[in-house]
Design a protein around this motif. Structure first.
Motif, mmCIF file in Angstrom:
data_model
loop_
_atom_site.group_PDB
_atom_site.id
_atom_site.type_symbol
_atom_site.label_atom_id
_atom_site.label_comp_id
_atom_site.label_asym_id
_atom_site.label_seq_id
_atom_site.Cartn_x
_atom_site.Cartn_y
_atom_site.Cartn_z
ATOM 1 N N GLN A 169 10.795 -40.196 27.551
ATOM 2 C CA GLN A 169 11.389 -40.916 26.433
ATOM 3 C C GLN A 169 10.717 -40.552 25.107
ATOM 4 O OE1 GLN A 169 10.990 -44.995 27.680
ATOM 5 N NE2 GLN A 169 12.866 -44.972 28.900
ATOM 6 N N LEU A 170 9.392 -40.564 25.087
ATOM 7 C CA LEU A 170 8.686 -40.266 23.843
ATOM 8 C C LEU A 170 8.986 -38.851 23.336
ATOM 9 C CD1 LEU A 170 6.721 -41.135 21.644
ATOM 10 C CD2 LEU A 170 4.828 -40.457 23.142
ATOM 11 N N PRO A 171 8.903 -37.808 24.170
ATOM 12 C CA PRO A 171 9.232 -36.465 23.665
ATOM 13 C C PRO A 171 10.644 -36.355 23.097
ATOM 14 C CG PRO A 171 8.133 -36.300 25.787
ATOM 15 C CD PRO A 171 8.422 -37.761 25.566
ATOM 16 N N THR A 172 11.591 -37.067 23.713
ATOM 17 C CA THR A 172 12.971 -37.029 23.226
ATOM 18 C C THR A 172 13.065 -37.491 21.787
ATOM 19 O OG1 THR A 172 13.888 -37.401 25.431
ATOM 20 C CG2 THR A 172 15.301 -37.955 23.573
ATOM 21 N N TYR A 173 12.419 -38.599 21.481
ATOM 22 C CA TYR A 173 12.535 -39.169 20.134
ATOM 23 C C TYR A 173 11.630 -38.463 19.134
ATOM 24 C CZ TYR A 173 15.137 -42.707 22.637
ATOM 25 O OH TYR A 173 16.059 -43.341 23.433
ATOM 26 N N VAL A 174 10.607 -37.764 19.619
ATOM 27 C CA VAL A 174 9.745 -36.986 18.722
ATOM 28 C C VAL A 174 10.414 -35.676 18.325
ATOM 29 C CG1 VAL A 174 7.572 -35.685 18.585
ATOM 30 C CG2 VAL A 174 7.571 -37.994 19.525
ATOM 31 N N GLN A 175 11.013 -34.972 19.297
ATOM 32 C CA GLN A 175 11.543 -33.637 19.022
ATOM 33 C C GLN A 175 13.035 -33.615 18.716
ATOM 34 O OE1 GLN A 175 10.853 -31.248 22.489
ATOM 35 N NE2 GLN A 175 12.283 -32.384 23.781
ATOM 36 N N GLY A 185 27.726 -34.767 18.703
ATOM 37 C CA GLY A 185 26.343 -34.368 18.418
ATOM 38 C C GLY A 185 25.298 -35.419 18.684
ATOM 39 N N PHE A 186 25.557 -36.299 19.645
ATOM 40 C CA PHE A 186 24.596 -37.355 19.993
ATOM 41 C C PHE A 186 23.218 -36.769 20.287
ATOM 42 C CE2 PHE A 186 22.446 -39.724 23.403
ATOM 43 C CZ PHE A 186 22.309 -40.971 22.808
ATOM 44 N N GLN A 187 22.188 -37.399 19.721
ATOM 45 C CA GLN A 187 20.800 -37.028 19.999
ATOM 46 C C GLN A 187 20.076 -38.251 20.539
ATOM 47 O OE1 GLN A 187 18.590 -34.716 17.211
ATOM 48 N NE2 GLN A 187 20.384 -33.706 16.358
ATOM 49 N N GLY A 188 19.557 -38.115 21.729
ATOM 50 C CA GLY A 188 18.867 -39.228 22.369
ATOM 51 C C GLY A 188 18.921 -39.051 23.870
ATOM 52 N N LEU A 189 18.814 -40.160 24.584
ATOM 53 C CA LEU A 189 18.791 -40.146 26.045
ATOM 54 C C LEU A 189 20.166 -40.489 26.604
ATOM 55 C CD1 LEU A 189 15.463 -42.098 26.435
ATOM 56 C CD2 LEU A 189 15.790 -39.777 27.256
ATOM 57 N N LEU A 190 20.662 -39.651 27.508
ATOM 58 C CA LEU A 190 21.893 -39.945 28.237
ATOM 59 C C LEU A 190 21.545 -40.096 29.712
ATOM 60 C CD1 LEU A 190 24.996 -40.226 28.429
ATOM 61 C CD2 LEU A 190 25.067 -37.747 28.858
ATOM 62 N N TYR A 191 21.742 -41.299 30.256
ATOM 63 C CA TYR A 191 21.453 -41.583 31.664
ATOM 64 C C TYR A 191 22.715 -41.368 32.496
ATOM 65 C CZ TYR A 191 16.978 -43.753 30.453
ATOM 66 O OH TYR A 191 15.702 -43.987 30.015
ATOM 67 N N VAL A 192 22.588 -40.601 33.572
ATOM 68 C CA VAL A 192 23.727 -40.346 34.456
ATOM 69 C C VAL A 192 23.265 -40.393 35.911
ATOM 70 C CG1 VAL A 192 24.938 -38.899 32.784
ATOM 71 C CG2 VAL A 192 23.392 -37.830 34.426
ATOM 72 N N ALA A 193 24.200 -40.740 36.812
ATOM 73 C CA ALA A 193 23.949 -40.617 38.254
ATOM 74 C C ALA A 193 24.231 -39.181 38.668
ATOM 75 C CB ALA A 193 24.844 -41.579 39.023
ATOM 76 N N ARG A 238 -0.138 -40.498 19.164
ATOM 77 C CA ARG A 238 -0.464 -41.925 19.244
ATOM 78 C C ARG A 238 0.285 -42.715 18.170
ATOM 79 N NH1 ARG A 238 -6.636 -44.220 19.801
ATOM 80 N NH2 ARG A 238 -6.131 -46.429 19.966
ATOM 81 N N GLU A 239 0.442 -42.125 16.987
ATOM 82 C CA GLU A 239 1.197 -42.794 15.925
ATOM 83 C C GLU A 239 2.677 -42.901 16.300
ATOM 84 O OE1 GLU A 239 -1.137 -41.689 11.812
ATOM 85 O OE2 GLU A 239 -0.034 -40.080 12.821
ATOM 86 N N HIS A 240 3.227 -41.827 16.891
ATOM 87 C CA HIS A 240 4.607 -41.882 17.376
ATOM 88 C C HIS A 240 4.761 -42.975 18.445
ATOM 89 C CE1 HIS A 240 6.518 -38.554 15.323
ATOM 90 N NE2 HIS A 240 5.541 -37.728 15.649
ATOM 91 N N LEU A 241 3.780 -43.057 19.332
ATOM 92 C CA LEU A 241 3.811 -44.064 20.394
ATOM 93 C C LEU A 241 3.885 -45.465 19.799
ATOM 94 C CD1 LEU A 241 3.437 -44.543 23.542
ATOM 95 C CD2 LEU A 241 1.007 -44.835 23.025
ATOM 96 N N HIS A 242 3.075 -45.695 18.788
ATOM 97 C CA HIS A 242 3.046 -47.019 18.171
ATOM 98 C C HIS A 242 4.329 -47.297 17.396
ATOM 99 C CE1 HIS A 242 1.999 -50.099 15.153
ATOM 100 N NE2 HIS A 242 1.264 -50.603 16.128
ATOM 101 N N ASP A 243 4.788 -46.316 16.626
ATOM 102 C CA ASP A 243 5.964 -46.530 15.783
ATOM 103 C C ASP A 243 7.242 -46.709 16.608
ATOM 104 O OD1 ASP A 243 4.300 -46.276 13.641
ATOM 105 O OD2 ASP A 243 4.944 -44.254 13.085
ATOM 106 N N LEU A 244 7.368 -45.950 17.700
ATOM 107 C CA LEU A 244 8.593 -45.987 18.489
ATOM 108 C C LEU A 244 8.598 -47.090 19.535
ATOM 109 C CD1 LEU A 244 9.004 -42.142 18.994
ATOM 110 C CD2 LEU A 244 10.595 -43.606 17.738
ATOM 111 N N PHE A 245 7.446 -47.334 20.172
ATOM 112 C CA PHE A 245 7.406 -48.260 21.309
ATOM 113 C C PHE A 245 6.446 -49.429 21.122
ATOM 114 C CE2 PHE A 245 8.863 -44.205 23.015
ATOM 115 C CZ PHE A 245 9.985 -44.593 23.718
ATOM 116 N N GLY A 276 15.788 -50.142 18.954
ATOM 117 C CA GLY A 276 16.385 -49.346 17.894
ATOM 118 C C GLY A 276 16.457 -47.864 18.185
ATOM 119 N N LEU A 277 16.389 -47.482 19.468
ATOM 120 C CA LEU A 277 16.389 -46.075 19.859
ATOM 121 C C LEU A 277 17.737 -45.681 20.456
ATOM 122 C CD1 LEU A 277 12.830 -46.088 21.462
ATOM 123 C CD2 LEU A 277 13.470 -45.227 19.199
ATOM 124 N N GLN A 278 18.106 -44.418 20.281
ATOM 125 C CA GLN A 278 19.399 -43.922 20.725
ATOM 126 C C GLN A 278 19.408 -43.685 22.237
ATOM 127 O OE1 GLN A 278 22.293 -43.304 18.795
ATOM 128 N NE2 GLN A 278 21.128 -44.546 17.346
#
Length: 319
Positions: A50-56, A106-114, A6-13, A81-83
């Motif tokens: 999205q949340l698990p990506t930025y947590v782990q 070494g990008f860490q975050g979300l990569l969206y692709v078709a 819940r703290e991650h949820l608040h801090d990130l989103f 402010g998220l990658q």
């Protein structure tokens, strides 16, 4: 002391609490489990990966069929402010090279692709080296030949997943019958996934049916509905010809109101122009086949008219 979810949820989103089933699904993902998630539009499916990506940390690969939706989500995440990055055919060759270069660094975050991207320009070989930590597949009903919007390129994602080393995977969709859910699991090779089906009720929507005997009565009813609803709306038709005829009729009847056609027979640029025009107009009416709408994020849509009855209950729900 380690933060709780819940703290991650608040801090990130900047959100105070989870919606139904979100916390449980996020927990499953963080534990490395495969998940099949069927949640209605607006229930917060995206947060589940999205949340698990930025947590782990690490690289999460997000497969999405719609470039416009990718762009919207990436812009929104970056604004927070998220990658996040995207890779698609609408980018220039230079933009794609820069994205691949960032991945290789070494990008860490979300990569969206078709889904088509996996079979173009050695991209799959790049990902095999990087080994994504997590795979998210949006609009997962497209995988199944029993789904209402089957796409052949989605059918190959099981093979792609195996080539990537079968990373923990979450498949997400708003609509999937039991048959479609079973097929998604088989096609993706997901072993013993956790399955979450949160229901289909949308309490913020009101449903109504009109029984009309003649075509001109139906047309008059549509005109009256558009007249009474000053906000943006969508009129779904079953065929391209019906889209063209109905759009022409509404343009004639409402000359001062933006009316946009959308169907698979139109050129890609024309479809994009129609979608963008509708999204940007306060009171626009989109007349479309159900090729339109998947992934569109417009909370001020005020009416949806099924001018022709959809072929299945699933197609009706998607519209």
């Amino acid at each position: 002391m380690q933060k709780n979810l819940r703290e991650h949820l608040h801090d990130l989103f900047a959100l105070d609490d989870f919606r139904p089933a979100q916390r449980e699904i996020v927990g499953e993902v963080l534990e490395g489990h495969n998940v099949l998630c069927v949640m209605p539009t607006g229930a917060g499916k995206s947060l589940c990966y999205q949340l698990p990506t930025y947590v782990q940390g690490g690289l999460t690969l997000v497969v999405s069929p719609l470039i416009s939706l990718m762009r919207d989500q990436v812009e929104q995440l970056r604004d927070e402010g998220l990658q996040a990055m995207l890779l698609n055919s609408h980018q220039t060759a230079q933009e794609r090279r820069e994205t691949i270069d960032t991945l290789n660094k070494g990008f860490q975050g979300l990569l969206y692709v078709a889904p088509e991207r996996f079979f173009a320009g050695g991209f799959l070989q790049v990902l095999e080296r990087l080994k994504p930590k997590f795979l998210a597949i949006d609009e997962a009903h497209c995988i199944s030949m029993w789904g209402h919007d089957f796409r052949p390129e989605y059918y190959k994602l099981g093979e792609v997943r195996r080539l990537l080393g079968s990373p923990p995977t979450i498949a997400l969709t708003a609509t999937a019958t039991q048959e479609v859910r079973d097929d998604i699991i088989v096609q993706l090779g997901m072993r013993e996934p956790s399955v979450y089906v949160t229901g289909f009720d949308r309490p913020n929507l009101r449903y109504a049916c009109r029984q009309l005997r003649k075509e001109d009565e139906k047309q008059d009813e549509l005109i009256e509905m558009v007249e009474k609803n000053a906000g943006a709306g969508i009129v779904y038709c079953s065929t391209r010809k019906k889209v063209d005829d109905t759009a022409a009729m509404l343009k004639e009847r409402f000359p001062k109101r933006p009316v946009f056609s959308y169907h698979a027979g139109m050129e890609g640029d024309a479809r994009t122009t129609s979608q963008t025009g509708w999204m940007d107009s306060a009171n626009g009416v989109a007349v479309a086949t159900n090729a339109f709408g998947m992934g569109i994020n417009r909370p001020d849509t005020r009416f949806v008219v099924h001018y022709n009855i959809p072929g299945t209950l699933e197609a009706y729900y998607q519209e």
